[in-house]
Design a protein around this motif. Structure first.
Motif, short mmCIF file in Angstrom:
data_model
loop_
_atom_site.label_atom_id
_atom_site.label_comp_id
_atom_site.label_asym_id
_atom_site.label_seq_id
_atom_site.Cartn_x
_atom_site.Cartn_y
_atom_site.Cartn_z
N GLY A 145 28.96 6.93 -9.07
CA GLY A 145 29.89 6.78 -9.81
C GLY A 145 29.68 7.36 -11.30
O GLY A 145 28.53 7.91 -11.68
N CYS A 146 30.85 7.64 -12.04
CA CYS A 146 30.71 8.06 -12.99
C CYS A 146 31.26 7.25 -14.43
O CYS A 146 31.45 7.74 -15.54
N ILE A 147 31.56 6.07 -14.12
CA ILE A 147 32.02 4.98 -14.92
C ILE A 147 30.68 3.96 -15.07
O ILE A 147 30.40 3.41 -14.26
N GLU A 148 30.46 3.91 -16.54
CA GLU A 148 29.28 2.81 -16.65
C GLU A 148 29.48 1.52 -16.02
O GLU A 148 28.36 0.85 -15.64
N THR A 149 30.66 1.05 -16.29
CA THR A 149 31.02 -0.41 -15.95
C THR A 149 31.24 -0.77 -14.43
O THR A 149 31.72 -1.73 -14.06
N LEU A 150 31.33 0.47 -13.85
CA LEU A 150 31.79 0.27 -12.42
C LEU A 150 30.71 0.02 -11.51
O LEU A 150 29.60 0.65 -11.48
N LYS A 151 30.98 -1.05 -10.47
CA LYS A 151 29.69 -1.19 -9.51
C LYS A 151 30.52 -1.03 -7.98
O LYS A 151 31.77 -1.06 -8.15
N VAL A 152 29.77 -0.87 -6.91
CA VAL A 152 30.25 -1.06 -5.63
C VAL A 152 31.08 -2.16 -5.21
O VAL A 152 30.50 -3.55 -5.63
N THR A 153 32.46 -2.19 -4.92
CA THR A 153 32.98 -3.32 -4.33
C THR A 153 33.44 -3.10 -2.66
O THR A 153 32.53 -2.16 -2.00
N SER A 154 34.26 -3.69 -2.13
CA SER A 154 34.47 -3.67 -0.66
C SER A 154 36.22 -3.88 -0.49
O SER A 154 36.79 -4.20 -1.51
N HIS A 155 36.31 -3.39 0.64
CA HIS A 155 37.75 -3.36 0.98
C HIS A 155 38.40 -5.04 0.97
O HIS A 155 39.37 -5.25 0.64
N SER A 156 37.31 -5.96 1.52
CA SER A 156 37.46 -7.41 1.20
C SER A 156 37.66 -7.82 -0.09
O SER A 156 38.50 -8.90 -0.31
N SER A 157 36.97 -7.20 -1.10
CA SER A 157 37.01 -7.81 -2.26
C SER A 157 37.10 -6.58 -3.23
O SER A 157 36.09 -6.14 -3.88
#
Length: 360
Positions: A272-284
């Motif tokens: 990713g290229c956004i510091e605050t972004l983390k991996v999520t999922s289709h369920s959440s």
């Protein structure tokens, strides 16, 4: 050659490595295809479709994985590491730069791992990444518009606006395939669109596509800092082949965005290229940070598997057929396919991934 197609186990990943049509092509070429039961159900293909195409349905993942050539869509998860072995060719999306654990597991197993996203044409195009990038780019706006709804935690902005009320503003970081397709859909919805890119030639090309409908800006820290806080929806669309993209949007910049704005980072599977972004999922799929809705699902095309599986197979099948016909000799005869080689015989071979993990 024996070809195995396991069922995908990533959260709500409904794509499948081979369609029945692709199985038929392989079967007619003399290869035996073993498909795990229910592997194609999520994409609209039942076991009988595969049987009629010439495949054998197997009851367990182990039976599908125990073949010379294994075709998947997404990278092996921890539960699948035990299926990795020497004398096996694995052909799938890997995105190793963002996954040290998987890289180490592949090296320990000693097999051959070829990544869809690394296959590269002499022109510099990535033919197996492109179809999913098209889909992910288009979905980024579809999902972004959804999560801008107040009930989903968003600002309550309708991207199209209506007469008398201005439309929403979409800022896209990166003008490649993902960014172009995101812009296409955002424009179709009536949004204001800004694209930032560091490639002046690409910006000129985008002007020929969109004319004055899109604001095209050269990407600098200042232009990003000015554009992002004004956005209702920010789409991260930055690709650095084999590497983690640079962080273009800092935590401090996210904090300047309006509450209820939305960030969708399509490059999350590479870090990713956004510091605050983390991996999520289709369920959440989302979480809120600094008042901004963050969407970080790494397998976005899995939401539209009927379309995505067929699009992917149209691109992967010629390479799969070469591997089935020629084995590893295909890497010597096809320079584009050879670019996809990440791991072989306990060695990490892809230069970009080597830079990320110099100690492996």
């Amino acid at each position: 050659m024996e070809v195995g197609v396991p069922k995908e186990i990533k959260d709500q990943e409904y794509r499948v490595g081979l369609t029945p049509g692709s199985v038929r092509v392989l079967s007619e070429a003399g290869h035996r295809v073993f498909v795990e039961t229910l592997a194609g159900d999520g994409s609209g293909f039942d076991d009988q479709d595969y049987i009629e195409a010439g495949a054998k349905i197997v009851a367990t993942a182990s039976e599908a994985w125990s073949r010379e050539l294994v075709i998947k869509v997404k990278e092996p998860l921890t539960a699948e590491y035990g299926f990795l072995r020497a004398n096996q060719i694995l052909f799938t999306y890997l995105h190793l730069a963002a996954n040290r654990e998987l890289t180490e597991a592949l090296l320990e197993a000693g097999g051959v791992a070829i990544a869809y996203e690394s296959v590269e044409l002499p022109s510099g195009a990535f033919p197996l990444l492109s179809p999913m990038s098209v889909i992910a780019g288009r979905l980024s706006i579809q999902f972004g518009a959804h999560f801008l709804e107040r009930q989903q935690g968003g600002r309550g902005v309708l991207l199209s606006g209506i007469p008398g009320v201005k439309s929403g503003h979409v800022v896209i970081l990166g003008g490649g395939v993902v960014g172009t397709e995101a812009a296409r859909i955002a424009l179709g919805m009536g949004a204001q669109v800004t694209i930032l890119d560091i490639n002046v030639e690409r910006l000129a090309y985008l002007e020929t596509l969109f004319g004055s409908q899109v604001e095209l800006l050269y990407s600098t820290s200042q232009s990003i800092a000015e554009a992002v806080p004004a956005a209702d929806l920010v789409v991260g669309a930055v690709l650095v082949p084999g590497k983690k993209p640079p962080t273009l949007v800092s935590r401090q910049l996210v904090e300047r965005m309006r509450p209820g704005s939305v960030i969708v980072d399509v490059a999350v599977d590479q870090g990713g290229c956004i510091e605050t972004l983390k991996v999520t999922s289709h369920s959440s799929p989302t979480y809120t940070k600094a008042g901004v809705v963050h969407y970080g699902v790494p397998n976005m095309p899995g939401a539209v598997p009927w379309t995505a599986t067929q699009a992917l197979n149209h691109s992967t099948l010629p390479y799969i057929l070469q591997l089935a016909n020629q084995g590893l000799t295909a890497l010597e005869k096809n320079a584009s396919l050879a670019k996809g080689l990440n791991v072989k015989n306990h060695q990490l071979l892809h230069p970009a991934v080597q830079e990320v993990f110099p100690d492996l």
